[in-house]
Design an enzyme around this catalytic site. Structure first.
Site, PDB file in Angstrom:
ATOM      1  N   TRP A   1       3.285  -5.847  -4.050  1.00 57.76           N
ATOM      2  CA  TRP A   1       3.740  -6.499  -5.279  1.00 57.76           C
ATOM      3  C   TRP A   1       4.161  -7.948  -5.020  1.00 57.76           C
ATOM      4  CZ3 TRP A   1       3.476  -2.666  -9.124  1.00 57.76           C
ATOM      5  CH2 TRP A   1       3.603  -3.173 -10.436  1.00 57.76           C
TER       6      TRP A   1
ATOM      7  N   HIS B   1       2.492   5.424  -6.522  1.00 60.59           N
ATOM      8  CA  HIS B   1       2.915   4.437  -5.535  1.00 60.59           C
ATOM      9  C   HIS B   1       3.856   3.467  -6.230  1.00 60.59           C
ATOM     10  CE1 HIS B   1       0.120   6.112  -2.709  1.00 60.59           C
ATOM     11  NE2 HIS B   1      -0.866   5.977  -3.582  1.00 60.59           N
ATOM     12  N   THR B   2       3.990   2.260  -5.664  1.00 60.95           N
ATOM     13  CA  THR B   2       4.891   1.273  -6.253  1.00 60.95           C
ATOM     14  C   THR B   2       4.530   1.019  -7.716  1.00 60.95           C
ATOM     15  OG1 THR B   2       4.867   0.241  -4.091  1.00 60.95           O
ATOM     16  CG2 THR B   2       5.931  -0.974  -5.854  1.00 60.95           C
ATOM     17  N   GLN B   3       5.483   1.281  -8.609  1.00 69.02           N
ATOM     18  CA  GLN B   3       5.254   1.034 -10.036  1.00 69.02           C
ATOM     19  C   GLN B   3       5.878  -0.293 -10.461  1.00 69.02           C
ATOM     20  OE1 GLN B   3       3.651   3.619 -12.146  1.00 69.02           O
ATOM     21  NE2 GLN B   3       3.073   4.122 -10.044  1.00 69.02           N
ATOM     22  N   SER B   4       6.840  -0.753  -9.709  1.00 68.34           N
ATOM     23  CA  SER B   4       7.500  -2.015 -10.019  1.00 68.34           C
ATOM     24  C   SER B   4       8.200  -2.493  -8.754  1.00 68.34           C
ATOM     25  CB  SER B   4       8.519  -1.820 -11.128  1.00 68.34           C
ATOM     26  OG  SER B   4       9.493  -0.892 -10.722  1.00 68.34           O
TER      27      SER B   4
END
Lengths: 261, 309
Positions: free
Chosen positions: A140, A32-35
């Site tokens: 995030w 999924h979202t890593q950054s």
């Protein structure tokens, strides 16, 4: 007749050989979202006698590029609370829509005048963020929730992408944690000190913090949004310019760029 | 109804030889027995009002609301079978939500009326269901300001049109949806037991001229409910009223209950009597005000009015 449904609708093993299921598998684990991608920088907020002041600049950066200079990162909820978003802007938009829906649904079920207060809202958002990090698919963001609690006392709390919560008379996210918090703590070291501050004092301190952040944070902007939440409601201004900037100190900074001495 | 007893009235979705759907007509009968509902589209907003018949003295006054909010800017009131109305409201809320999911913007009053008209019409097509026993009035105010997209972060390009369309946008909307699924937009709508009297009163207001403002409309709506109630004067009732203004008006574009002070004023005996006299004084009005006024003291039980004041 092959009575096993998992074998229906695919080439027959006895004719074409066994099906190689490895073709259907992705190579590597699901990610999924890593950054974050498009990001907003600091949010700063400070409690005072009758409410909370919260501010965030109007920039959304794409890496180090100042990509969108017109992004409003303070969001109102039900006319009683303000959420300030640091971090990923698309996740902020998702949360904004989600909160919009939440406010509408709360209005359906609650009697007039009874809706989620800032404390309820903060708890809700913190649980949501924690739930998402537990799915390894975090939103995030680092949020500040400003408003009033169930006793109409000023309420200010933070929640981050892991679902960690924190509360204090003054709060900041991102670079603000390092640059703005020390300034605000000079005026509001504890709840008692914050309760002595007037609205004008609190607004001035927060504006001073926004100026310092613009001086020193390379991902910041001189146009910002500032909201004051009190019992009377929310006073939100979305296009405020920094005033009385002085870059005189810049001369004395050594060690960067092309300077030789 | 010579066709009754021929069997064509027993099933939904079956036409009679003369081209009628009796089940739908019976549903209209159910509506005609319900408490009167009224909607007025004023120049700067919409008022919804309902005569809530008190079925038991054990019910808490002011509780058990009959007018429902959909999204923020829409209101629904209905006459007829209340559980059917509740389901109608549930469905309207689902429609409003899915509209936002898809288009990231609030549903307009006309679009909601269209969706709900389609939904009710489907209940005239199948043997397995019966038509809705309600006529619903949907009122709303579509923002006149540039509609913000949900979750939008900026204001768009600072030069050029930026996709914006010049001209008038939004405004008040009022629609009435019948059990057949048929719906029209109205300046003033009434349904339920007292609809005949209420419609007659609404026609006198000349709503098409667009001169009646929201606060006047609140008083007219209260008066109309009281006038329409006269044929049913032995029944106790409670007046429930909501309104929707534009973004700069008293409700800031939201559907809300009319504040107590304003509702009390609208419900006061002298407010209503003064309005009746005023209506009488206007020319070109076919209105037997003498008859109405002679019945007024009975219609507006003085003790009840005092408890409201």
């Amino acid at each position: 007749m092959d009575h096993r449904p998992q074998h229906w609708g695919r080439p027959r093993d006895d004719v074409y050989g066994a099906y190689d299921a490895s073709y259907m598998r992705p190579n590597g684990p699901t990610t999924h979202t890593q950054s974050p991608v498009v990001t907003g920088t600091s949010v700063v907020a400070l409690k005072f006698k009758d409410g909370v002041v919260i501010a965030a600049d109007n920039l959304a950066s794409y890496g180090s590029l100042a990509r969108f200079p017109d992004v409003k990162r303070l969001r109102t909820f039900a006319g009683t609370s303000v959420v300030g978003f640091g971090g990923d802007v698309s996740d902020m938009q998702y949360l904004d829509r989600h909160l919009q829906e939440l406010a509408i649904d709360e209005n359906y079920t609650s009697e007039k005048g009874h809706t989620l207060n800032a404390r309820n809202l903060h708890k809700y958002l913190a649980n949501l963020l924690y739930h998402r990090r537990s799915k390894f698919d975090p939103l995030w963001n680092h949020l500040l929730v400003a408003g009033l609690d169930e006793d109409d006392k000023p309420f200010l709390a933070a929640a981050d992408l892991l679902g960690t919560t924190f509360t204090s008379p003054s709060l900041a996210t991102g670079y603000g944690e390092m640059l703005a918090q020390p300034i605000m703590r000079r005026y509001a070291k504890d709840e008692e000190a914050a309760a002595q501050l007037t609205r004008d004092q609190a607004v001035d301190i927060v504006k001073e913090c926004m100026k310092v952040l613009f001086y020193r944070d390379a991902r910041s902007l001189d146009t910002y949004s500032i909201a004051v939440v009190t019992k009377q409601g929310i006073d939100l201004k979305e296009d405020v310019k920094l005033e009385n900037q002085s870059w005189a100190f810049a001369d004395r900074i050594k060690g960067y760029g092309t300077q030789t001495v | 109804m010579t066709s009754i007893g021929t069997g064509y009235d027993l099933a939904n979705s079956i036409f009679s030889p003369d081209g009628r759907n009796f089940q739908v007509e019976y549903a209209v009968k159910a509506v005609e027995n319900g408490g009167t509902s009224v909607g007025i589209r004023a120049k700067d907003g919409v008022v919804l009002a309902v005569e809530k018949v008190i079925t038991s003295k054990l019910l808490k006054p002011g509780a058990n609301k009959r007018i429902a909010t959909v999204d923020k800017h829409l209101g629904v009131v209905y006459s007829g079978m209340i559980p059917d109305g509740r389901h109608f409201v549930d469905r309207a809320r689902d429609e409003a939500r899915s509209w936002r999911d898809t288009f990231k913007t609030p549903i307009s009053t006309s679009d909601l009326a269209s969706r709900m008209g389609g939904y009710l019409q489907a209940y005239t097509l199948y043997q397995s269901v019966r038509p809705f026993g309600i006529t619903a009035i949907v009122g709303g105010f579509d923002s006149e300001l540039e509609a913000p997209v949900d979750g939008e972060v900026g204001t768009g390009p600072s030069v050029g049109a930026g996709g914006k369309v010049e001209g008038k946008h939004g405004g008040p909307g009022l629609y009435m949806i019948e059990p057949s699924g048929m719906y029209w937009g109205y300046y003033g709508a009434a349904t339920g037991k007292g609809r005949q009297a209420a419609k007659a009163e609404l026609e006198k207001l000349d709503l098409a001229a667009g001169t009646l403002d929201l606060k006047e409309a609140v008083k007219e709506a209260a008066r109309i409910i009281y006038v329409a109630q006269q044929d049913n004067k032995d029944k106790e009732f409670e007046l429930e009223m909501t309104w929707i203004s534009n973004a700069t008006g008293p409700t800031k574009g939201r559907h809300e209950e009319v504040p107590k002070e304003l509702k009390d004023e609208a419900e006061r005996h002298d407010t209503i009597t003064a309005l009746l006299v005023e209506r009488e004084s206007k020319p070109n009005i076919e209105y037997d005000s003498q008859k109405v006024r002679s019945r007024l003291p009975f219609a507006m039980n003085a003790a009840r009015l005092m408890t409201h004041a």
